[in-house]
Design a protein around this motif. Sequence first.
Motif, PDB file in Angstrom:
ATOM      1  N   ASP A   8       0.764  -1.218  -0.029  1.00 12.00           N
ATOM      2  CA  ASP A   8      -0.040   0.143  -0.052  1.00 12.00           C
ATOM      3  C   ASP A   8       1.030   1.314   0.067  1.00 12.00           C
ATOM      4  O   ASP A   8       0.578   2.275  -0.638  1.00 12.00           O
ATOM      5  CB  ASP A   8      -0.839   0.052   1.140  1.00 12.00           C
ATOM      6  CG  ASP A   8      -2.006  -0.862   1.087  1.00 12.00           C
ATOM      7  OD1 ASP A   8      -2.332  -1.365  -0.040  1.00 12.00           O
ATOM      8  OD2 ASP A   8      -2.568  -1.357   2.082  1.00 12.00           O
ATOM      9  N   THR A   9       1.869   1.139   0.618  1.00 10.29           N
ATOM     10  CA  THR A   9       2.891   2.327   0.760  1.00 10.29           C
ATOM     11  C   THR A   9       3.450   2.731  -0.515  1.00 10.29           C
ATOM     12  O   THR A   9       3.495   3.777  -0.997  1.00 10.29           O
ATOM     13  CB  THR A   9       3.965   2.104   1.992  1.00 10.29           C
ATOM     14  OG1 THR A   9       3.573   1.898   2.969  1.00 10.29           O
ATOM     15  CG2 THR A   9       4.831   3.147   1.918  1.00 10.29           C
ATOM     16  N   ASP A  10       3.872   1.453  -1.205  1.00  9.90           N
ATOM     17  CA  ASP A  10       4.460   1.714  -2.430  1.00  9.90           C
ATOM     18  C   ASP A  10       3.467   2.418  -3.760  1.00  9.90           C
ATOM     19  O   ASP A  10       3.612   3.120  -4.494  1.00  9.90           O
ATOM     20  CB  ASP A  10       4.950   0.336  -3.030  1.00  9.90           C
ATOM     21  CG  ASP A  10       6.076  -0.145  -2.396  1.00  9.90           C
ATOM     22  OD1 ASP A  10       6.855   0.791  -1.843  1.00  9.90           O
ATOM     23  OD2 ASP A  10       6.324  -1.627  -2.353  1.00  9.90           O
ATOM     24  N   VAL A  11       2.187   1.798  -3.348  1.00  8.84           N
ATOM     25  CA  VAL A  11       0.971   2.307  -4.465  1.00  8.84           C
ATOM     26  C   VAL A  11       1.046   3.835  -4.024  1.00  8.84           C
ATOM     27  O   VAL A  11       0.897   4.507  -4.964  1.00  8.84           O
ATOM     28  CB  VAL A  11      -0.090   1.501  -3.965  1.00  8.84           C
ATOM     29  CG1 VAL A  11      -1.512   2.256  -4.761  1.00  8.84           C
ATOM     30  CG2 VAL A  11      -0.164   0.086  -4.554  1.00  8.84           C
ATOM     31  N   HIS A  12       0.732   4.092  -2.824  1.00 10.98           N
ATOM     32  CA  HIS A  12       0.653   5.381  -2.292  1.00 10.98           C
ATOM     33  C   HIS A  12       1.899   6.475  -2.916  1.00 10.98           C
ATOM     34  O   HIS A  12       1.631   7.622  -3.613  1.00 10.98           O
ATOM     35  CB  HIS A  12       0.573   5.737  -0.879  1.00 10.98           C
ATOM     36  CG  HIS A  12       0.477   7.073  -0.375  1.00 10.98           C
ATOM     37  ND1 HIS A  12      -0.779   7.984  -0.569  1.00 10.98           N
ATOM     38  CD2 HIS A  12       1.344   8.187   0.064  1.00 10.98           C
ATOM     39  CE1 HIS A  12      -0.445   9.217  -0.143  1.00 10.98           C
ATOM     40  NE2 HIS A  12       0.708   9.133   0.261  1.00 10.98           N
ATOM     41  N   SER A  13       3.101   5.846  -2.786  1.00  8.88           N
ATOM     42  CA  SER A  13       4.175   6.770  -3.057  1.00  8.88           C
ATOM     43  C   SER A  13       4.133   6.865  -4.735  1.00  8.88           C
ATOM     44  O   SER A  13       4.726   8.012  -5.342  1.00  8.88           O
ATOM     45  CB  SER A  13       5.332   5.817  -2.682  1.00  8.88           C
ATOM     46  OG  SER A  13       6.675   6.454  -3.023  1.00  8.88           O
ATOM     47  N   ASP A  14       3.959   5.634  -5.518  1.00 10.98           N
ATOM     48  CA  ASP A  14       3.752   5.907  -6.918  1.00 10.98           C
ATOM     49  C   ASP A  14       2.940   6.648  -7.339  1.00 10.98           C
ATOM     50  O   ASP A  14       3.007   7.569  -8.505  1.00 10.98           O
ATOM     51  CB  ASP A  14       3.710   4.498  -7.558  1.00 10.98           C
ATOM     52  CG  ASP A  14       3.695   4.500  -8.993  1.00 10.98           C
ATOM     53  OD1 ASP A  14       5.105   5.053  -9.440  1.00 10.98           O
ATOM     54  OD2 ASP A  14       2.903   4.376  -9.651  1.00 10.98           O
ATOM     55  N   ALA A  15       1.749   6.844  -6.694  1.00 10.59           N
ATOM     56  CA  ALA A  15       0.785   7.703  -7.227  1.00 10.59           C
ATOM     57  C   ALA A  15       1.168   9.227  -6.909  1.00 10.59           C
ATOM     58  O   ALA A  15       0.785  10.018  -7.812  1.00 10.59           O
ATOM     59  CB  ALA A  15      -0.567   7.417  -6.193  1.00 10.59           C
ATOM     60  N   ALA A  16       1.806   9.450  -5.721  1.00 12.74           N
ATOM     61  CA  ALA A  16       2.296  10.828  -5.422  1.00 12.74           C
ATOM     62  C   ALA A  16       3.475  11.200  -6.398  1.00 12.74           C
ATOM     63  O   ALA A  16       3.263  12.252  -7.008  1.00 12.74           O
ATOM     64  CB  ALA A  16       2.946  10.805  -3.947  1.00 12.74           C
ATOM     65  N   ASP A  17       4.299  10.214  -6.810  1.00 12.92           N
ATOM     66  CA  ASP A  17       5.219  10.520  -7.835  1.00 12.92           C
ATOM     67  C   ASP A  17       4.664  10.728  -9.066  1.00 12.92           C
ATOM     68  O   ASP A  17       5.265  11.760  -9.935  1.00 12.92           O
ATOM     69  CB  ASP A  17       6.331   9.448  -8.045  1.00 12.92           C
ATOM     70  CG  ASP A  17       6.954   9.042  -6.727  1.00 12.92           C
ATOM     71  OD1 ASP A  17       7.174  10.095  -5.959  1.00 12.92           O
ATOM     72  OD2 ASP A  17       7.786   8.114  -6.760  1.00 12.92           O
ATOM     73  N   ARG A  18       3.576  10.126  -9.635  1.00 13.19           N
ATOM     74  CA  ARG A  18       2.770  10.289 -10.760  1.00 13.19           C
ATOM     75  C   ARG A  18       2.351  11.783 -10.722  1.00 13.19           C
ATOM     76  O   ARG A  18       2.496  12.676 -11.691  1.00 13.19           O
ATOM     77  CB  ARG A  18       1.911   9.306 -11.058  1.00 13.19           C
ATOM     78  CG  ARG A  18       2.386   7.934 -11.455  1.00 13.19           C
ATOM     79  CD  ARG A  18       1.201   6.902 -11.546  1.00 13.19           C
ATOM     80  NE  ARG A  18       1.784   5.580 -11.616  1.00 13.19           N
ATOM     81  CZ  ARG A  18       2.138   5.089 -12.847  1.00 13.19           C
ATOM     82  NH1 ARG A  18       1.511   5.506 -14.046  1.00 13.19           N
ATOM     83  NH2 ARG A  18       2.645   3.849 -13.006  1.00 13.19           N
TER      84      ARG A  18
END
Length: 194
Positions: A3-13
Amino acid sequence: MTDTDVHSDAADRQLLQRMAGGDRDALATLYRSYHARLGRFLSRLTRRPDIIEEAINDCFLIVWQKAAGFRGDSQVSTWIMGIAYRCGLKALRQHGADPVDQDELGDDRMAADDPDEDRELRDWLGKGLERLSADQRVVVELVYGVGYKLEDIAEMLECPLGTIKARLFHARVKLRNVLPALAGGARALTGNLS
């Protein structure tokens, strides 16, 4: 992906989208977020801080220029690490890979509760990693240091999955043989290298 990776990737996008619109604050945020990670990663290619910084800066220039063209086929971090890897190789070709003093390297790699134990472990592992080829060190860092999947690394380094698997296999074999000798036989291997 957690979930952290998904959140981080969404923020990066979102940061990439803002950068595509010319938002320099988004670039600064992404730069600060990735700088230390890229520095650790690129230190597996070279020990020269000047080349590492040049590669990071070149990487973010490319990220800035190509933010609008990010297709989203991979995680943003995979895309950025791939760019950093190619920038590091380019900088090495341009400047050579002359060694530098270990003292010139920062001590910001891994933090432990006991600084002496941390330093001893880093020295021991560092000596083992120095015995690997640059390609093997990069794969080991991406798998064990950063936690990427082999498929992501193959995409990042733009080489076949079989090549990545072979590099990792040969790196683990070499480390399995070298680390006990470097430790003088007094230390057992910790962690799972197989």
